[in-house]
Design a protein around this motif. Structure first.
Motif, PDB file in Angstrom:
ATOM      1  N   PRO A  83      -1.369 -22.750  11.260  1.00 42.48           N
ATOM      2  CA  PRO A  83      -2.405 -21.900  10.654  1.00 42.48           C
ATOM      3  C   PRO A  83      -2.499 -20.526  11.340  1.00 42.48           C
ATOM      4  O   PRO A  83      -2.822 -19.531  10.700  1.00 42.48           O
ATOM      5  CB  PRO A  83      -3.686 -22.700  10.861  1.00 42.48           C
ATOM      6  N   GLU A  84      -2.171 -20.454  12.632  1.00 43.89           N
ATOM      7  CA  GLU A  84      -2.267 -19.184  13.358  1.00 43.89           C
ATOM      8  C   GLU A  84      -1.180 -18.184  12.952  1.00 43.89           C
ATOM      9  O   GLU A  84      -1.402 -16.983  12.971  1.00 43.89           O
ATOM     10  CB  GLU A  84      -2.173 -19.420  14.878  1.00 43.89           C
ATOM     11  N   ARG A 111       0.466 -18.189   9.985  1.00 38.63           N
ATOM     12  CA  ARG A 111       0.604 -18.128   8.527  1.00 38.63           C
ATOM     13  C   ARG A 111      -0.252 -16.994   7.998  1.00 38.63           C
ATOM     14  O   ARG A 111      -1.403 -16.835   8.385  1.00 38.63           O
ATOM     15  CB  ARG A 111       0.161 -19.452   7.917  1.00 38.63           C
ATOM     16  N   HIS A 112       0.300 -16.174   7.121  1.00 37.84           N
ATOM     17  CA  HIS A 112      -0.460 -15.062   6.551  1.00 37.84           C
ATOM     18  C   HIS A 112      -0.963 -15.428   5.158  1.00 37.84           C
ATOM     19  O   HIS A 112      -0.476 -16.368   4.530  1.00 37.84           O
ATOM     20  CB  HIS A 112       0.387 -13.780   6.504  1.00 37.84           C
ATOM     21  N   ASN A 113      -1.932 -14.654   4.683  1.00 41.31           N
ATOM     22  CA  ASN A 113      -2.472 -14.875   3.339  1.00 41.31           C
ATOM     23  C   ASN A 113      -1.511 -14.335   2.296  1.00 41.31           C
ATOM     24  O   ASN A 113      -0.673 -13.476   2.582  1.00 41.31           O
ATOM     25  CB  ASN A 113      -3.835 -14.189   3.192  1.00 41.31           C
ATOM     26  N   GLU A 114      -1.674 -14.820   1.099  1.00 40.31           N
ATOM     27  CA  GLU A 114      -0.853 -14.352  -0.018  1.00 40.31           C
ATOM     28  C   GLU A 114      -1.134 -12.882  -0.265  1.00 40.31           C
ATOM     29  O   GLU A 114      -2.266 -12.419  -0.157  1.00 40.31           O
ATOM     30  CB  GLU A 114      -1.183 -15.174  -1.266  1.00 40.31           C
ATOM     31  N   ILE A 115      -0.079 -12.135  -0.591  1.00 40.52           N
ATOM     32  CA  ILE A 115      -0.217 -10.708  -0.870  1.00 40.52           C
ATOM     33  C   ILE A 115       0.113 -10.483  -2.342  1.00 40.52           C
ATOM     34  O   ILE A 115       1.153 -10.929  -2.829  1.00 40.52           O
ATOM     35  CB  ILE A 115       0.745  -9.881   0.017  1.00 40.52           C
ATOM     36  N   ASP A 116      -0.782  -9.792  -3.044  1.00 43.84           N
ATOM     37  CA  ASP A 116      -0.562  -9.485  -4.453  1.00 43.84           C
ATOM     38  C   ASP A 116       0.004  -8.076  -4.560  1.00 43.84           C
ATOM     39  O   ASP A 116      -0.671  -7.095  -4.246  1.00 43.84           O
ATOM     40  CB  ASP A 116      -1.870  -9.600  -5.238  1.00 43.84           C
TER      41      ASP A 116
END
Length: 102
Positions: free
Chosen positions: A85-86, A88-93
């Motif tokens: 989790p540390e 991992r990045h968020n989804e980018i649109d």
């Protein structure tokens, strides 16, 4: 082949060097070849069939031979197991461009 054509190796003690040998370059087809003494090959991990990088320093008369290290082959499972989790990045649109079907 007379004794002059056989490889001659001299072990030399040089300041700052752990091992140094003088070898004779000999004709090998259209190229020149040298033999790497057993002690030197064992010291750096060279075996028959090893790939060796030959490096010539710019403006120097120095040739460096270095065994080519194999890069580790990662499997998808190896790579996925390193996701936390540390890191991992968020989804980018990025939006849509052209006529993609999403």
């Amino acid at each position: 082949m007379d004794s002059k054509e056989h490889l001659e190796t001299k072990i030399i003690q040089t300041k700052g060097a752990d091992y140094m040998a003088t070898v004779i370059a000999q004709k090998w087809g259209n190229s020149l070849g040298i033999r790497i003494p057993k002690e030197a090959a064992e010291k750096v991990g060279i075996k028959q069939g090893s790939e060796i990088e030959l490096i010539i320093a710019e403006n120097d008369e120095i040739i460096t031979l270095k065994p080519k290290r194999l890069q580790k082959k990662y499997t998808l499972e190896d790579l996925l197991s390193q996701i936390t989790p540390e890191n991992r990045h968020n989804e980018i649109d990025f939006g849509s461009e052209g006529r993609e079907l999403i």
